[in-house]
Structures are given as C-alpha cells and as structure tokens.
Design an enzyme around this catalytic site. Structure first.
Site, short mmCIF file in Angstrom:
data_model
loop_
_atom_site.label_atom_id
_atom_site.label_comp_id
_atom_site.label_asym_id
_atom_site.label_seq_id
_atom_site.Cartn_x
_atom_site.Cartn_y
_atom_site.Cartn_z
N TYR A 1 0.86 -1.21 -0.03
CA TYR A 1 0.03 0.20 -0.04
C TYR A 1 0.81 1.18 -0.08
O TYR A 1 1.47 1.68 1.29
CB TYR A 1 -0.83 0.00 1.28
CG TYR A 1 -1.96 1.12 1.46
CD1 TYR A 1 -2.18 1.91 0.09
CD2 TYR A 1 -2.70 1.10 2.58
CE1 TYR A 1 -3.21 2.96 0.36
CE2 TYR A 1 -3.84 2.01 2.58
CZ TYR A 1 -4.05 3.05 1.38
OH TYR A 1 -4.97 3.87 1.55
N LYS B 1 -1.70 -1.63 -4.08
CA LYS B 1 -2.63 -0.47 -3.91
C LYS B 1 -2.04 0.91 -4.15
O LYS B 1 -1.31 1.33 -3.42
CB LYS B 1 -3.57 -0.57 -2.63
CG LYS B 1 -4.57 0.60 -2.83
CD LYS B 1 -5.17 0.71 -1.26
CE LYS B 1 -6.35 1.84 -1.36
NZ LYS B 1 -7.20 1.95 -0.09
N ILE C 1 -9.51 0.06 -5.44
CA ILE C 1 -9.97 -0.07 -4.16
C ILE C 1 -10.44 1.25 -3.68
O ILE C 1 -9.95 2.05 -3.55
CB ILE C 1 -8.92 -0.57 -3.21
CG1 ILE C 1 -8.31 -1.96 -3.65
CG2 ILE C 1 -9.42 -0.67 -1.76
CD1 ILE C 1 -7.19 -2.42 -3.02
#
Length: 305
Positions: free
Chosen positions: A141, A169, A211
């Site tokens: 992330y 992500k 996301i």
C-alpha cells in the site's frame, strides 16, 4: 481460500467498520456484508484506513473478520478478504503477522511505515522481512501523503520479485510514476488504484482494478467503468465515470470515512454514523450537502435523522 494473485483485480471495497455506542455494530456489519456480497464487488479490505483499523484493538479486528466471514459463508459466491495492517516497527508488525497467521483471510494490505520516514533501502528490507514472515500473501500500500514516504518504482520492482508480494494499492498520486510502473511491472503483478478521484485515468492507463471508498455508493456504476473499458467502450465508461466523479470529491470533503458513514446511515445500511476519535462525525454544513445529494440520487431511501 482463493488464490489472491488471481483474485486481485476488479472492484474491491475497503469496508467501513460500523460502530454504535462505542462498540462494533455487528448487526449493521452483517447488513453491509449481505448488501455488497450481492453486488459487483470482487473483494473486501477489512480494518484498513476506511475501516478505521488503527482505532480497533486486536480483539475487535478478529471479531470483525469473524463476522464478515460468517456472513459471506451464506453468500452464493466467495469474496476474498485482505486484512489492512500498518505500523512503524518491523518487529511489531511481525508480531501482528504472527497473531493473525491462523485467521482465515486471503492476504494482507500493508502500508509503508508511517512517521519514521525510512530510506528506500529500509523500505525494501522492511517489506521483504514481512513477506518472508507472513502466512498470507501481501499487497503493498503506497500512500506517501499519509505515511510521509514514497515507494519508488525501483523499490517496487525489487519488491514485486518476491513470491509472497502479489500486488499493490497505488495511492502515490503521481500519474507519471504510476504509468511508468504499470509499463515496467513483472507479468502478473497486480496494481489497483486507491485514488478515488483518479479512478478513470488509472483504469484507462492499465490498472487491474480499484480499491475505492466511494464504491460504497453507486457500486454498480463504479464497477461498470472497468468493464466498459475492457470492452473497448471508452465513451460509455467515461459517461459512467462522469456520473459518479462528484461523489469521489464529496466523500472526501471532510476526513474519511465520516462522510461515507453519514450517507450509509441516512441510506439505512448502518444504524449510526459513529466514528472513533480522533475522527469526528461530519459537520452540520456537510451533512446538509450530503443529504441534498442523497435526495437527488436516491430519494426513496433517505432515512430520518
């Protein structure tokens, strides 16, 4: 459990965590899971930023996973789950990985260490150490405006070579960096955008999915954008995007997830818009703005305050 490497694409929802009177609201949580499991969501992230994971203790986090999995077991299709984790200490993060090793999740979404601002060499060693230690696959992330460190593309490419790191992500908020990585990433390494306001651009540039906190609302429309792009129907995809683009700004007009929780509460999907300090519920002005938009988009579902 499913193969996260294959499942990490499409529309994933960073599920909000409902609270009521200071406790996890299990009734609302079950309602949320039933609602989204019946729609075009391809996976769930639990306990990450949108889920107020840093305000949950380990018992609550385990309870959250347990309730969601129990509810999904009654669903006709399996939705993979990633557990959102973050921390500034590699040693403590390894302890957390040990504590969650037997939880029946599909993987972890792990943010860069916050506040400490390690070097790229430190970030590389940190994530490699976690990948070696983790019982489940890791999704990186990269969100430098929250952690104060950016994973450069060279570091990302080195990490992507680890067999237990399966995707990212991407919230670097730098389109040039994102495009370069998409062009250089190894085959099969998944990239999902987490920048709600840049969803269309990221999907057009080749991201494997998204996301999105915003996809708690108008979920079908958000899901259709990628589908239409994959079909080569860019004009229809752009029209779908333009119909929800305003939501991606509105839901971040004040710190997330308070605006989304207000909307879901007024929609009747959760029983309270409660958040945990230091987060606070939306201001009166934003509540009025949100209510007007709910009335415009979904006039039949507006609940009384």
């Amino acid at each position: 459990m499913t193969d996260l490497h294959q499942q990490l694409q499409g529309l994933w929802l960073p599920l909000i965590t409902p609270f009521r009177d200071g406790e996890l609201d299990v009734t609302s949580l079950r309602r949320l899971v039933r609602h989204y499991a019946g729609g075009p969501v391809d996976g769930l992230i639990l306990g990450a930023t949108s889920g107020e994971g840093m305000a949950l203790d380990m018992g609550e986090l385990e309870g959250l996973v347990s309730v969601v999995l129990a509810e999904l077991s009654a669903s006709p299709r399996h939705l993979p789950i990633c557990l959102g984790l973050s921390g500034a200490s590699t040693a403590r993060m390894k302890e957390t990985l040990d504590d969650t090793a037997d939880w029946p999740v599909d993987g972890y979404l792990i943010a860069s260490p916050y506040y400490t601002k390690p070097s790229q060499r430190g970030l590389l060693q940190h994530f490699n150490a976690l990948a070696e230690h983790a019982a489940w696959p890791i999704v990186l992330y990269n969100i430098p405006y929250r952690t104060a460190v950016n994973l450069t593309n060279e570091t990302l490419l080195a990490l992507a070579a680890h067999p237990n790191i399966v995707g990212m992500k991407d919230c670097c908020a730098d389109r040039a960096q994102s495009i370069e990585f998409l062009n250089r990433r190894p085959a099969g390494f998944r990239v999902l955008t987490g920048e709600d306001t840049q969803t269309f651009d990221a999907l057009s540039d080749g991201a494997d999915g998204a996301i999105l906190l915003s996809a708690h609302l108008q979920t079908e429309t958000f899901a259709s954008i990628r589908t239409l792009l994959k079909q080569g129907n860019r004009d229809a995809a752009l029209a779908a995007w333009q119909s929800v683009r305003g939501l991606t700004r509105l839901l971040f007009a004040e710190p997330s997830p308070a605006p989304a929780k207000h909307w879901l509460w007024r929609q009747g999907l959760i029983d309270s818009p409660e958040v945990r300090l230091p987060m606070v519920e939306v201001s009166a002005d934003l509540a009025t703005w949100l209510d007007a938009e709910i009335e415009r988009r979904e006039p039949r579902v507006l609940q009384s305050a």
